[in-house]
Design an enzyme around this catalytic site. Sequence first.
Site, PDB file in Angstrom:
ATOM      1  N   TYR A 157      44.010  28.201 -10.236  1.00  0.00           N
ATOM      2  CA  TYR A 157      43.382  28.842 -11.131  1.00  0.00           C
ATOM      3  C   TYR A 157      41.827  29.042 -10.913  1.00  0.00           C
ATOM      4  O   TYR A 157      41.114  29.842 -11.612  1.00  0.00           O
ATOM      5  CB  TYR A 157      43.604  28.519 -12.572  1.00  0.00           C
ATOM      6  CG  TYR A 157      44.949  29.066 -12.889  1.00  0.00           C
ATOM      7  CD1 TYR A 157      45.162  30.439 -13.119  1.00  0.00           C
ATOM      8  CD2 TYR A 157      46.166  28.372 -13.347  1.00  0.00           C
ATOM      9  CE1 TYR A 157      46.452  31.178 -13.492  1.00  0.00           C
ATOM     10  CE2 TYR A 157      47.355  28.986 -13.458  1.00  0.00           C
ATOM     11  CZ  TYR A 157      47.524  30.316 -13.693  1.00  0.00           C
ATOM     12  OH  TYR A 157      48.647  30.831 -14.028  1.00  0.00           O
ATOM     13  N   GLU A 243      69.577  11.925  -9.439  1.00  0.00           N
ATOM     14  CA  GLU A 243      68.999  13.437  -8.983  1.00  0.00           C
ATOM     15  C   GLU A 243      68.706  14.464  -9.988  1.00  0.00           C
ATOM     16  O   GLU A 243      67.510  15.181 -10.156  1.00  0.00           O
ATOM     17  CB  GLU A 243      70.245  14.193  -8.214  1.00  0.00           C
ATOM     18  CG  GLU A 243      69.677  15.585  -7.588  1.00  0.00           C
ATOM     19  CD  GLU A 243      70.798  16.348  -6.694  1.00  0.00           C
ATOM     20  OE1 GLU A 243      70.525  17.526  -6.473  1.00  0.00           O
ATOM     21  OE2 GLU A 243      71.745  15.518  -6.522  1.00  0.00           O
ATOM     22  N   ASP A 295      74.278  14.605  -6.212  1.00  0.00           N
ATOM     23  CA  ASP A 295      75.553  15.674  -6.134  1.00  0.00           C
ATOM     24  C   ASP A 295      76.084  15.409  -4.592  1.00  0.00           C
ATOM     25  O   ASP A 295      75.478  15.037  -3.507  1.00  0.00           O
ATOM     26  CB  ASP A 295      74.880  17.060  -6.160  1.00  0.00           C
ATOM     27  CG  ASP A 295      74.664  17.427  -7.814  1.00  0.00           C
ATOM     28  OD1 ASP A 295      75.022  16.676  -8.398  1.00  0.00           O
ATOM     29  OD2 ASP A 295      74.069  18.472  -7.898  1.00  0.00           O
TER      30      ASP A 295
END
Length: 549
Positions: A157, A243, A295
Site C-alpha cells: 500500500y 493442516e 487431508d
Amino acid sequence: MSGKAKRAAGAEVAAMNKKKLKGTEEILAKVRRLAERVKAEPEVQKTLAELDLPHACREVVDKDADAVLGEVETAILMVAASVLRGEGFTYTLPNRSKGNQLYVPELDRIVLKDSMSHRAFANTATCRKAVITTRILQLVHELCRKRIHVTKRDLFYTDVKLFEDQGNSDAILDDLACMLGCTRSSLHVVASEKGVVVGRLTFREDGDQIDCRRMGVGGKAIPPNIDKVDSIQSDALFILLVEKDAAFMRLAEDRFYNQFPCIIITAKGQPDVATRLFLKKLKQTLRIPVLALVDSDPYGLKILSVYMKGSMNMSYDSSNLTTPDIKWLGVRPSDLDRFNVRPSDLDRFNIPQQCRLPMTDEDLKTGRKLLEEEFVKANPEWVKELEIMVTSKVKAEIQALSSFGFQYLSHQYLPLKLQEGDWIYVPGPVHAYPAPLQPLRNTPEHPRPAAAPPGAASMCCPTIYGSRPAPEQPRQVTPQDVEQVHVALERCIARGMSKMESVQLLARLGVPAKFGMIVWERLEAENPEFFAAYNAQLEATAQMERCHL
C-alpha cells in the site's frame, strides 16, 4: 443408504473402535519411545558447504539491520557503477525459476542453484520490474534505518499504483532477499499473522509471558517476528501439525493436549513463513517428534512437503524454513485403501464409503506430477501412498471423520493412531551414529572389487536417491557404484534399519536386492564388532516392541 442408516452405521463403528482403545499410558507408549529416540539423536546437520555438489548453490542467513543497510547501499553503488561504465541501469539477481531449483538428497530439501539473471531498465521486458526493485530497495533501506517492521500488505500500500498487485511486490521482495543474501524477515518485512498454536507450551514474546493452554479455542497467533520468541518451555511428548483450521479448533475445544501431552499447530492451509520458522524453532529447542495430520489428497501431501522439503518459491531460504523429520500420521491413502477394499479389512478405523470422495482430473494430474518430483522419488513410502491414491482415484478430508460424530477425531481416530504407532517415518538428512563403519578396504582378505561383485556382472548401475538415471543397457557394476550403495546402507543403519529393511528400501530406489545384500555382507565382514553390537540392539528393540503390543 439413508441418512438415518448412515448415522446408525457410524455409531456402530465408533463403538467398535472405542473398545479397541486402551488406557492413556498404553496409548502413549509408542509415542514415548519415539520421543526418547528423537531426544537421543545427535544434532548433526550437514550444510551445502560440506557437500561436493555438481552445481554451486545459494543460501541466505539472518542479518541485522546494519548489515542489510550495507547490502542495499552496495547494490545501488553497483548499479551506479554499471551506468558509469556505459552498461546501463541493470540489476543482477539470482534466478529463482523452477529450472534453477535442485533437490539435494543429503539435505533432504530443495535448494537454489547459483545462476544469475539481469533486470535492465532499458529492456521493455524488465523495465517495470527494475523500477519496482528500486522502489522496494528504497523502502527496505528506510525500514532498516528506522528499525521498524511492516507487513507485506503495508509495503504494497505504500505505492499501489506502481505495484498494482501484491503478488508483484511480494515476488520482488523475495528476489531482493536472495540478492542481498539475507532472510526475508531480515528486510524488516513480515507476513500478517496466520498460523496459530495451542497446547502445552509457554514462551516469551517480546518480553511478555505466553501460556498456550490458556488461549481458548482459537489458540495463540504465531507471531510474525519469530526472533522475538524465546524462553520456550514444554512438557509435551510431541507436536501435532494440523493442516486445517476446523480440525485444529476441534482438538483445541476438546482439550486434546490435556490427555495426550502435545502442542498443536496449524497454518490454516498453505504454510506461511512464520509458521514454518516457529515449527522449526520448537523442534530444535524441545527435541520432540512432529506428527502431521493432513487431508488424504495431493494437496495435503504438497503442504506437508513444504514443511519438510521447502518450497520452490523460497528455496534460497530452505535451510531456515524446513523441518525434515516429520512423521506422516494421517489421513493416508493406504488407510482408505486398506479399510474399504474387503470386508475382512474393516478392523481398525473403518472409514466408510461415504467419507471418501472421487478425485477430479485436476487432483489426478497433481498426484502424477508429485510422483515425478525428485523429493518424492527419494521417499519410497510417499511413492507408495501416492500410487495408491492415483490408482484408487479416491481422496478424503479430515472433516470426513465427523460422519462418526463431531468428536471422533479427538476421542478415537487420533488416540487409535497413536496407540498403534501408525505413522510413516520419512527418511530425512543423515545423522551421525556413535561408531562409524570403516570404509571398504582393498586388502588381501577383502579386496575392493575391480568390477562387479560375484553374481552381479549383469546388473544395471543403481540409481541412488535420484542421483542419476540408470543406463538403458546393463553394464558391469563399478567400484563407484559399490561406494554409492555402501554410503546408502550407512544411511539406513543410521536410522536403525535391519538388513532386510535396508535392502528392500534400496531395491525400491533402483538397487538390485542381490547387489545390496552383497555390499551389506562385505560391511559386516569388515566391521564385525560394530554389527555384533548393532544387531543385538535391534533384537533388544524388537523384544521391547513385542512386550508392549
